[in-house]
Scaffold this motif. Structure first.
Motif, mmCIF file in Angstrom:
data_model
loop_
_atom_site.group_PDB
_atom_site.id
_atom_site.type_symbol
_atom_site.label_atom_id
_atom_site.label_comp_id
_atom_site.label_asym_id
_atom_site.label_seq_id
_atom_site.Cartn_x
_atom_site.Cartn_y
_atom_site.Cartn_z
ATOM 1 N N ASP A 45 5.564 30.610 -37.646
ATOM 2 C CA ASP A 45 5.924 30.891 -36.254
ATOM 3 C C ASP A 45 5.849 32.383 -35.961
ATOM 4 O O ASP A 45 5.352 32.804 -34.903
ATOM 5 N N SER A 46 6.326 33.222 -36.897
ATOM 6 C CA SER A 46 6.266 34.685 -36.713
ATOM 7 C C SER A 46 4.821 35.158 -36.689
ATOM 8 O O SER A 46 4.469 36.065 -35.912
ATOM 9 N N LEU A 47 3.971 34.549 -37.531
ATOM 10 C CA LEU A 47 2.557 34.914 -37.528
ATOM 11 C C LEU A 47 1.922 34.571 -36.180
ATOM 12 O O LEU A 47 1.121 35.351 -35.640
ATOM 13 N N GLY A 48 2.288 33.424 -35.627
ATOM 14 C CA GLY A 48 1.775 33.059 -34.306
ATOM 15 C C GLY A 48 2.211 34.030 -33.240
ATOM 16 O O GLY A 48 1.413 34.422 -32.366
ATOM 17 N N ASP A 49 3.498 34.452 -33.289
ATOM 18 C CA ASP A 49 3.991 35.439 -32.317
ATOM 19 C C ASP A 49 3.251 36.769 -32.458
ATOM 20 O O ASP A 49 2.937 37.428 -31.451
ATOM 21 N N MET A 50 2.972 37.158 -33.715
ATOM 22 C CA MET A 50 2.272 38.415 -33.955
ATOM 23 C C MET A 50 0.859 38.365 -33.378
ATOM 24 O O MET A 50 0.392 39.318 -32.739
ATOM 25 N N THR A 52 -0.267 36.334 -30.934
ATOM 26 C CA THR A 52 -0.254 36.253 -29.468
ATOM 27 C C THR A 52 0.075 37.609 -28.843
ATOM 28 O O THR A 52 -0.522 37.991 -27.824
ATOM 29 N N THR A 53 1.011 38.346 -29.442
ATOM 30 C CA THR A 53 1.346 39.673 -28.923
ATOM 31 C C THR A 53 0.153 40.623 -29.074
ATOM 32 O O THR A 53 -0.115 41.460 -28.200
ATOM 33 N N SER A 54 -0.573 40.470 -30.185
ATOM 34 C CA SER A 54 -1.767 41.301 -30.402
ATOM 35 C C SER A 54 -2.822 41.017 -29.342
ATOM 36 O O SER A 54 -3.496 41.930 -28.843
ATOM 37 N N VAL A 55 -2.962 39.728 -28.992
ATOM 38 C CA VAL A 55 -3.933 39.357 -27.964
ATOM 39 C C VAL A 55 -3.525 39.951 -26.612
ATOM 40 O O VAL A 55 -4.363 40.441 -25.847
ATOM 41 N N VAL A 56 -2.229 39.907 -26.307
ATOM 42 C CA VAL A 56 -1.742 40.492 -25.049
ATOM 43 C C VAL A 56 -2.028 41.988 -25.004
ATOM 44 O O VAL A 56 -2.502 42.528 -23.991
ATOM 45 N N LEU A 57 -1.765 42.684 -26.113
ATOM 46 C CA LEU A 57 -2.028 44.125 -26.172
ATOM 47 C C LEU A 57 -3.515 44.418 -26.020
ATOM 48 O O LEU A 57 -3.913 45.336 -25.276
ATOM 49 N N LEU A 58 -4.331 43.621 -26.713
ATOM 50 C CA LEU A 58 -5.778 43.835 -26.646
ATOM 51 C C LEU A 58 -6.302 43.595 -25.235
ATOM 52 O O LEU A 58 -7.118 44.375 -24.723
ATOM 53 N N SER A 59 -5.841 42.527 -24.598
ATOM 54 C CA SER A 59 -6.313 42.235 -23.246
ATOM 55 C C SER A 59 -5.872 43.320 -22.263
ATOM 56 O O SER A 59 -6.595 43.669 -21.323
ATOM 57 N N TYR A 73 -8.719 34.189 -20.076
ATOM 58 C CA TYR A 73 -9.336 33.797 -21.340
ATOM 59 C C TYR A 73 -8.368 33.991 -22.507
ATOM 60 O O TYR A 73 -8.282 33.149 -23.416
ATOM 61 N N CYS A 74 -7.657 35.127 -22.468
ATOM 62 C CA CYS A 74 -6.680 35.377 -23.531
ATOM 63 C C CYS A 74 -5.548 34.352 -23.478
ATOM 64 O O CYS A 74 -5.024 33.951 -24.516
ATOM 65 N N GLY A 75 -5.171 33.934 -22.262
ATOM 66 C CA GLY A 75 -4.128 32.915 -22.136
ATOM 67 C C GLY A 75 -4.536 31.609 -22.783
ATOM 68 O O GLY A 75 -3.718 30.939 -23.442
ATOM 69 N N VAL A 76 -5.813 31.225 -22.614
ATOM 70 C CA VAL A 76 -6.307 30.005 -23.266
ATOM 71 C C VAL A 76 -6.269 30.170 -24.787
ATOM 72 O O VAL A 76 -5.845 29.263 -25.514
ATOM 73 N N LEU A 77 -6.702 31.338 -25.265
ATOM 74 C CA LEU A 77 -6.687 31.597 -26.707
ATOM 75 C C LEU A 77 -5.266 31.545 -27.262
ATOM 76 O O LEU A 77 -5.009 30.938 -28.318
ATOM 77 N N VAL A 78 -4.333 32.163 -26.562
ATOM 78 C CA VAL A 78 -2.936 32.170 -26.991
ATOM 79 C C VAL A 78 -2.372 30.752 -27.031
ATOM 80 O O VAL A 78 -1.632 30.379 -27.949
ATOM 81 N N SER A 79 -2.728 29.932 -26.052
ATOM 82 C CA SER A 79 -2.213 28.557 -26.030
ATOM 83 C C SER A 79 -2.688 27.770 -27.243
ATOM 84 O O SER A 79 -1.935 26.987 -27.819
ATOM 85 N N PHE A 80 -3.952 28.004 -27.649
ATOM 86 C CA PHE A 80 -4.454 27.322 -28.845
ATOM 87 C C PHE A 80 -3.730 27.803 -30.097
ATOM 88 O O PHE A 80 -3.426 27.012 -30.999
ATOM 89 N N VAL A 81 -3.458 29.101 -30.161
ATOM 90 C CA VAL A 81 -2.735 29.644 -31.315
ATOM 91 C C VAL A 81 -1.335 29.049 -31.394
ATOM 92 O O VAL A 81 -0.867 28.642 -32.463
ATOM 93 N N ILE A 82 -0.641 28.974 -30.260
ATOM 94 C CA ILE A 82 0.709 28.409 -30.231
ATOM 95 C C ILE A 82 0.685 26.932 -30.607
ATOM 96 O O ILE A 82 1.521 26.455 -31.380
ATOM 97 N N PHE A 83 -0.282 26.207 -30.083
ATOM 98 C CA PHE A 83 -0.401 24.776 -30.394
ATOM 99 C C PHE A 83 -0.636 24.568 -31.893
ATOM 100 O O PHE A 83 0.002 23.717 -32.522
ATOM 101 N N TYR A 84 -1.539 25.367 -32.465
ATOM 102 C CA TYR A 84 -1.849 25.208 -33.894
ATOM 103 C C TYR A 84 -0.645 25.577 -34.761
ATOM 104 O O TYR A 84 -0.332 24.885 -35.738
ATOM 105 N N ALA A 85 0.036 26.676 -34.415
ATOM 106 C CA ALA A 85 1.218 27.086 -35.177
ATOM 107 C C ALA A 85 2.307 26.021 -35.100
ATOM 108 O O ALA A 85 2.974 25.706 -36.094
#
Length: 274
Positions: A45-50, A52-59, A73-85
């Motif tokens: 879960d912490s890895l997923g948060d890390m 997603t936060t990295s994606v927000v910073l990058l975007s 686009y980043c929101g879609v990517l983040v949603s997949f990361v959260i779903f997988y985690a």
């Protein structure tokens, strides 16, 4: 936009990423050390948060310097990361709760500890209940000579239970199965059964063998352990064994219980060995 991209916001995001990275490593280290699925799930879960936060910073950086809005686009990517985690966390934590087979290494260590005592002739029907670190309960049957003093055998069993608790950190309950040792007729018939089982399938093993002789028949009581998903059903297998034995000695009446090795259903943790 300028306010959102202020150095303070960037520093907060970077600090959050570092904290989540530390939590990922910390929980993963102690989760592996303690064998805790819950801590490993927190690490994921912490890895997923890390991420997603990295994606927000990058975007944010890309949007600020290029003017190209990639938030969606980043929101879609983040949603997949959260779903997988979430999927991985649920799978890792649900498996012990619903039941999972013990590792081969754990079964081997139980085997080594139990059979290290010369008074114990064999072990079988091991069942493992895993409720998390320091919450493992096991039960098993051991074969002991029927002509030995029951008090001395009971003391040995208590010592083995203590050894299992000390070395494997589990609570153990052991049932004694007395077997007749040195009886020529019992040994002959047991060898006969083993030979016929080997002819049917070399993976089949036998335990809890005993006989009772009557005026017109000899009853053979024994359990057999077969691989999970064996090609024959229990009824077909016992019928084949009975027909083979009676073709050699018609007065034999086998009474057979079938156990399955490597049980994979998730109702409870169990694995049998011999």
């Amino acid at each position: 936009e300028e306010l959102f991209f202020s150095p303070l916001i960037v520093m907060i995001l970077i600090f959050s990423i570092l904290i989540k990275g530390y939590m990922t490593l910390y929980n993963r280290h102690f989760g592996n050390k303690l064998g805790s699925s819950a801590m490993l799930a927190v690490s994921a879960d912490s890895l997923g948060d890390m991420l997603t936060t990295s994606v927000v910073l990058l975007s944010t950086v890309i949007s600020h310097y290029t003017g190209f809005a990639i938030d969606a686009y980043c929101g879609v990517l983040v949603s997949f990361v959260i779903f997988y985690a979430g999927y991985c966390a649920a799978k890792d934590t649900a498996s012990p709760l619903l039941g999972q087979a013990p590792s081969p290494e754990f079964v081997q260590r139980v085997d080594e500890i139990v059979l290290s005592r010369p008074e114990i002739l064999g072990a079988h029907d091991l069942i493992v209940h895993n409720y998390g670190p320091e919450r493992v309960m096991i039960s098993l049957h051991v074969e002991v000579p029927s002509d030995r003093d029951i008090l001395s055998l009971h003391e040995i069993i208590d010592e083995v239970e203590h050894d299992l608790k000390e070395q494997l950190h589990c609570s153990a309950v052991i049932h004694m199965d007395p077997v007749l040792v040195g009886d020529l007729e019992t040994d002959r018939l047991k060898l006969l059964v083993k030979q016929n089982l080997y002819y049917i399938d070399e993976r089949i093993t036998i335990h809890d063998f005993r006989i009772t002789k009557g005026t017109s028949e000899t009853r053979l009581f024994f359990d057999i352990a077969v691989p999970y998903h064996f090609a024959l059903s229990d009824e077909e297998l016992t019928d084949r064994i009975t027909r083979r034995l009676q073709s050699i000695e018609p007065d034999l009446t086998p009474i057979i219980e079938v156990d399955h090795l490597g049980v994979s259903d998730k109702r409870r943790s169990s694995q049998k060995y011999h």
